[in-house]
Design a protein around this motif. Structure first.
Motif, PDB file in Angstrom:
ATOM      1  N   VAL A 119       0.882  -1.066   0.039  1.00 40.76           N
ATOM      2  CA  VAL A 119       0.126   0.121   0.022  1.00 40.76           C
ATOM      3  C   VAL A 119       0.779   1.306   0.033  1.00 40.76           C
ATOM      4  O   VAL A 119       0.864   2.182  -0.942  1.00 40.76           O
ATOM      5  N   LEU A 120       2.074   1.109   0.909  1.00 44.33           N
ATOM      6  CA  LEU A 120       2.736   2.456   1.127  1.00 44.33           C
ATOM      7  C   LEU A 120       3.590   2.608   0.096  1.00 44.33           C
ATOM      8  O   LEU A 120       3.985   3.905  -0.644  1.00 44.33           O
ATOM      9  N   GLY A 121       4.520   1.550  -0.478  1.00 48.28           N
ATOM     10  CA  GLY A 121       5.477   1.664  -1.467  1.00 48.28           C
ATOM     11  C   GLY A 121       4.926   1.937  -2.745  1.00 48.28           C
ATOM     12  O   GLY A 121       5.574   2.804  -3.269  1.00 48.28           O
ATOM     13  N   VAL A 161      10.579  -1.156  -8.068  1.00 47.42           N
ATOM     14  CA  VAL A 161      10.216  -1.752  -6.747  1.00 47.42           C
ATOM     15  C   VAL A 161      10.627  -3.143  -6.462  1.00 47.42           C
ATOM     16  O   VAL A 161      10.763  -3.641  -7.456  1.00 47.42           O
ATOM     17  N   TRP A 162      10.682  -3.364  -5.276  1.00 52.18           N
ATOM     18  CA  TRP A 162      11.223  -4.939  -4.837  1.00 52.18           C
ATOM     19  C   TRP A 162      10.199  -5.270  -3.743  1.00 52.18           C
ATOM     20  O   TRP A 162       9.936  -4.693  -2.912  1.00 52.18           O
ATOM     21  N   SER A 163       9.606  -6.550  -4.160  1.00 48.08           N
ATOM     22  CA  SER A 163       8.722  -7.126  -3.283  1.00 48.08           C
ATOM     23  C   SER A 163       8.770  -8.543  -3.405  1.00 48.08           C
ATOM     24  O   SER A 163       9.659  -9.108  -4.178  1.00 48.08           O
ATOM     25  N   LEU A 176      10.443   0.706   2.666  1.00 49.97           N
ATOM     26  CA  LEU A 176       8.874   0.418   3.327  1.00 49.97           C
ATOM     27  C   LEU A 176       8.622  -0.972   3.213  1.00 49.97           C
ATOM     28  O   LEU A 176       7.326  -1.247   2.912  1.00 49.97           O
ATOM     29  N   LEU A 177       9.433  -1.946   3.673  1.00 55.19           N
ATOM     30  CA  LEU A 177       9.043  -3.217   3.881  1.00 55.19           C
ATOM     31  C   LEU A 177       8.574  -3.435   5.312  1.00 55.19           C
ATOM     32  O   LEU A 177       9.053  -2.710   6.178  1.00 55.19           O
ATOM     33  N   PRO A 178       7.661  -4.443   5.730  1.00 52.73           N
ATOM     34  CA  PRO A 178       7.271  -4.747   6.734  1.00 52.73           C
ATOM     35  C   PRO A 178       8.494  -5.382   7.498  1.00 52.73           C
ATOM     36  O   PRO A 178       9.316  -5.875   7.205  1.00 52.73           O
ATOM     37  N   ILE A 186      11.779   4.666   6.281  1.00 53.84           N
ATOM     38  CA  ILE A 186      10.521   5.130   7.049  1.00 53.84           C
ATOM     39  C   ILE A 186       9.843   3.922   7.174  1.00 53.84           C
ATOM     40  O   ILE A 186       8.468   3.843   7.301  1.00 53.84           O
ATOM     41  N   ALA A 187      10.509   2.672   7.402  1.00 55.62           N
ATOM     42  CA  ALA A 187       9.567   1.584   7.710  1.00 55.62           C
ATOM     43  C   ALA A 187      10.067   1.208   9.108  1.00 55.62           C
ATOM     44  O   ALA A 187       9.171   1.598   9.951  1.00 55.62           O
ATOM     45  N   ARG A 188      10.996   0.450   9.367  1.00 52.82           N
ATOM     46  CA  ARG A 188      11.406  -0.021  10.873  1.00 52.82           C
ATOM     47  C   ARG A 188      12.791  -0.059  11.083  1.00 52.82           C
ATOM     48  O   ARG A 188      13.491  -0.564  10.124  1.00 52.82           O
ATOM     49  N   PRO A 219      11.261  11.688  14.534  1.00 48.75           N
ATOM     50  CA  PRO A 219      11.046  10.609  15.536  1.00 48.75           C
ATOM     51  C   PRO A 219      10.103   9.665  15.300  1.00 48.75           C
ATOM     52  O   PRO A 219       9.112   9.844  15.978  1.00 48.75           O
ATOM     53  N   HIS A 220      10.318   8.800  14.398  1.00 43.14           N
ATOM     54  CA  HIS A 220       9.240   7.974  14.112  1.00 43.14           C
ATOM     55  C   HIS A 220       7.729   8.634  13.860  1.00 43.14           C
ATOM     56  O   HIS A 220       7.026   8.146  14.426  1.00 43.14           O
ATOM     57  N   ASN A 221       7.751   9.427  13.039  1.00 49.57           N
ATOM     58  CA  ASN A 221       6.509  10.175  12.632  1.00 49.57           C
ATOM     59  C   ASN A 221       6.527  10.192  11.190  1.00 49.57           C
ATOM     60  O   ASN A 221       5.501  11.091  10.598  1.00 49.57           O
ATOM     61  N   ALA A 222       6.900   9.438  10.307  1.00 44.93           N
ATOM     62  CA  ALA A 222       6.773   9.636   8.985  1.00 44.93           C
ATOM     63  C   ALA A 222       5.630   9.623   8.360  1.00 44.93           C
ATOM     64  O   ALA A 222       5.371  10.264   7.636  1.00 44.93           O
ATOM     65  N   ALA A 223       4.755   8.745   9.274  1.00 48.29           N
ATOM     66  CA  ALA A 223       3.189   8.668   8.711  1.00 48.29           C
ATOM     67  C   ALA A 223       2.592   8.235   9.995  1.00 48.29           C
ATOM     68  O   ALA A 223       2.825   7.261  10.521  1.00 48.29           O
TER      69      ALA A 223
HETATM   70  P1  NDP Z   1       1.844  -3.890   2.886  1.00 46.39           P
HETATM   71  O1  NDP Z   1       1.988  -5.175   3.639  1.00 46.39           O
HETATM   72  O2  NDP Z   1       1.013  -3.305   2.159  1.00 46.39           O
HETATM   73  O3  NDP Z   1       3.402  -4.146   1.949  1.00 46.39           O
HETATM   74  C1  NDP Z   1       4.401  -4.785   2.365  1.00 46.39           C
HETATM   75  C2  NDP Z   1       5.276  -4.804   0.936  1.00 46.39           C
HETATM   76  O4  NDP Z   1       6.383  -5.564   1.252  1.00 46.39           O
HETATM   77  C3  NDP Z   1       4.597  -5.843  -0.187  1.00 46.39           C
HETATM   78  O5  NDP Z   1       4.966  -5.302  -1.435  1.00 46.39           O
HETATM   79  C4  NDP Z   1       5.487  -7.216   0.163  1.00 46.39           C
HETATM   80  O6  NDP Z   1       5.498  -8.018  -0.860  1.00 46.39           O
HETATM   81  C5  NDP Z   1       6.854  -6.359   0.392  1.00 46.39           C
HETATM   82  N1  NDP Z   1       7.356  -7.674   1.354  1.00 46.39           N
HETATM   83  C6  NDP Z   1       7.184  -8.227   2.542  1.00 46.39           C
HETATM   84  N2  NDP Z   1       8.166  -9.317   3.034  1.00 46.39           N
HETATM   85  C7  NDP Z   1       9.068  -9.185   2.068  1.00 46.39           C
HETATM   86  C8  NDP Z   1      10.094 -10.031   1.723  1.00 46.39           C
HETATM   87  N3  NDP Z   1      10.764 -11.058   2.557  1.00 46.39           N
HETATM   88  N4  NDP Z   1      10.957  -9.659   0.560  1.00 46.39           N
HETATM   89  C9  NDP Z   1      10.398  -8.717  -0.531  1.00 46.39           C
HETATM   90  N5  NDP Z   1       9.428  -8.139  -0.272  1.00 46.39           N
HETATM   91  C10 NDP Z   1       8.512  -8.026   0.717  1.00 46.39           C
HETATM   92  O7  NDP Z   1       2.546  -2.847   3.908  1.00 46.39           O
HETATM   93  P2  NDP Z   1       2.187  -1.178   3.853  1.00 46.39           P
HETATM   94  O8  NDP Z   1       2.846  -0.604   2.557  1.00 46.39           O
HETATM   95  O9  NDP Z   1       0.941  -0.767   4.132  1.00 46.39           O
HETATM   96  O10 NDP Z   1       3.303  -0.732   5.172  1.00 46.39           O
HETATM   97  C11 NDP Z   1       4.832  -1.192   5.257  1.00 46.39           C
HETATM   98  C12 NDP Z   1       5.517  -1.026   6.320  1.00 46.39           C
HETATM   99  O11 NDP Z   1       5.720   0.467   6.688  1.00 46.39           O
HETATM  100  C13 NDP Z   1       4.529  -1.307   7.623  1.00 46.39           C
HETATM  101  O12 NDP Z   1       4.674  -2.648   7.789  1.00 46.39           O
HETATM  102  C14 NDP Z   1       5.344  -0.426   8.801  1.00 46.39           C
HETATM  103  O13 NDP Z   1       6.182  -1.221   9.557  1.00 46.39           O
HETATM  104  C15 NDP Z   1       6.092   0.772   8.059  1.00 46.39           C
HETATM  105  N6  NDP Z   1       5.202   1.878   8.399  1.00 46.39           N
HETATM  106  C16 NDP Z   1       5.958   2.939   9.127  1.00 46.39           C
HETATM  107  C17 NDP Z   1       5.715   3.998   9.740  1.00 46.39           C
HETATM  108  C18 NDP Z   1       6.447   5.262   9.999  1.00 46.39           C
HETATM  109  O14 NDP Z   1       6.044   6.114  10.415  1.00 46.39           O
HETATM  110  N7  NDP Z   1       7.664   5.056  10.160  1.00 46.39           N
HETATM  111  C19 NDP Z   1       4.028   4.464   9.346  1.00 46.39           C
HETATM  112  C20 NDP Z   1       3.553   3.375   8.714  1.00 46.39           C
HETATM  113  C21 NDP Z   1       3.900   2.248   8.314  1.00 46.39           C
HETATM  114  P3  NDP Z   1       4.209  -8.594  -1.772  1.00 46.39           P
HETATM  115  O15 NDP Z   1       3.255  -7.522  -2.487  1.00 46.39           O
HETATM  116  O16 NDP Z   1       4.766  -9.511  -2.693  1.00 46.39           O
HETATM  117  O17 NDP Z   1       3.306  -9.245  -0.595  1.00 46.39           O
END
Ligand code: NDP
Length: 313
Positions: A147-149, A165-167, A198-200, A226-228, A275-279
């Motif tokens: 969603v975010l990427g 993008v890489w997913s 922007l990976l989880p 901006i992920a973790r 400070p962890h407030n990108a979104a």
């Molecule tokens: P989504 O679940 O929608 O997207 C995750 C993406 O990562 C997908 O495209 C997925 O691939 C890919 N992915 C997951 N694991 C792997 C892997 N092992 N190798 C390759 N690609 C991988 O998440 P969102 O976009 O909604 O959010 C992403 C992250 O952003 C959140 O998990 C959160 O941690 C972080 N975040 C940070 C914030 C901040 O303020 N810093 C605020 C909000 C979110 P596929 O599409 O193939 O499944």
């Protein structure tokens, strides 16, 4: 319908008022320790195990954010806290996509136009025009195409940089090159001038961004996290900045938060920190989303945003 809510640091007032307005048939309450009353849905951030444990009537748990790494870690630490049969949902977008676009566009343009270099030059009263980067080779690579990427890719499109993008699974996005799976990581990184994470955070992505990973980027690349923070080996990040492998980094998230006062990232001249407030979670948008999902669930439909607990996102 009974809804319980818990957040360790936010006031319940606006949440409960908003939920009550949108779901007038529901009874919404802020959960307190000792409350074992009925609950059909739980809305949570870092819930104590006792809030969820043993609740036979629970139909769904909503995480009050996009990432669920924290709650999945809690479920692992407390077996039986939430049966696998109870769906866990997360927030998708709810106003976060636009905030991520703003952050990414700001960072990419700062680096592309060399505003970071000019800021350092200004400190020396140095009047020195610098050669510009070429737009056609200033490739932006986004780790994660969810969603975010994907939204960040859309937000960058008007600026004309090559986008990739890489997913895990391949994507079809107009004007964006898709790389999928481990085998595609090296070619993805080799052509990426600006890397946006922007990976989880999952067992597969924790400490993913280390020395070996960063060494595959072109020399002088840029990094935006901006992920973790758990996904980055910070000592390796600092070494890459020192060697010039990375020219600059913008960081919103860290291994330890708040970032300790003595941490060398604070004072690095090529690092910017937020400070962890990108979104952040926007309450009205989040309430609309959750109320819609509960209404769908009550009607026997499947709400979006269900987390695959095995996969970790
Ligand atoms: P989504 O679940 O929608 O997207 C995750 C993406 O990562 C997908 O495209 C997925 O691939 C890919 N992915 C997951 N694991 C792997 C892997 N092992 N190798 C390759 N690609 C991988 O998440 P969102 O976009 O909604 O959010 C992403 C992250 O952003 C959140 O998990 C959160 O941690 C972080 N975040 C940070 C914030 C901040 O303020 N810093 C605020 C909000 C979110 P596929 O599409 O193939 O499944």
């Amino acid at each position: 319908m009974e809804i319980i809510w818990y957040h360790p640091s936010q006031s319940a007032t606006a949440w409960i008022r908003g939920l009550q307005q949108r779901l007038p048939q529901a009874r919404v309450r802020a959960w307190q320790p000792g409350d074992e009353g009925p609950a059909d849905y739980a809305l949570v951030r870092s819930p104590p195990a006792e809030m969820l444990r043993g609740r036979a009537t629970l139909r769904g748990v909503f995480a009050l954010g996009a990432g669920v790494d924290e709650i999945l870690k809690q479920l692992e630490q407390h077996p039986g806290m939430l049966p696998d049969s109870v769906p866990l949902y997360r927030l998708e977008d709810t106003g976060m996509a636009r905030q991520m676009q703003e952050y990414a566009v700001h960072s990419v343009l700062t680096w592309f136009r060399r505003f970071d270099d000019y800021q350092l030059q200004q400190q020396q009263a140095c009047w020195q025009p610098l050669p510009p980067y070429a737009r056609e080779t200033f490739t932006v690579g986004i780790l994660g195409a969810g969603v975010l990427g994907q939204s960040v890719a859309e937000g960058l499109k008007p600026w004309g940089f090559p986008l990739r993008v890489w997913s895990r699974s391949p994507k079809t996005i107009d004007g964006v090159t898709s790389f999928a799976g481990r085998d595609a990581l090296q070619p993805f990184l080799q052509g990426t001038q600006v890397l946006i994470n922007l990976l989880p955070s999952t067992p597969e992505t924790i400490n993913l961004i280390d020395q070996h990973f960063l060494a595959q980027l072109p020399h002088g690349a840029f990094f935006l996290n901006i992920a973790r923070g758990a996904q980055v080996v910070e000592a390796d990040l600092l070494a890459a900045l020192e060697s010039g492998q990375l020219k600059a980094a913008a960081l919103d998230v860290f291994q330890v938060e708040p970032l300790p006062e003595a941490h060398p990232l604070w004072s690095h001249p090529r690092v910017t920190i937020t400070p962890h407030n990108a979104a952040v979670t926007l309450i009205d948008e989040a309430i609309d989303y959750i109320a819609r999902a509960i209404t769908q669930d009550q009607a026997g439909e499947t709400p979006q945003g269900r987390v695959d607990r095995q996969r970790g996102y």
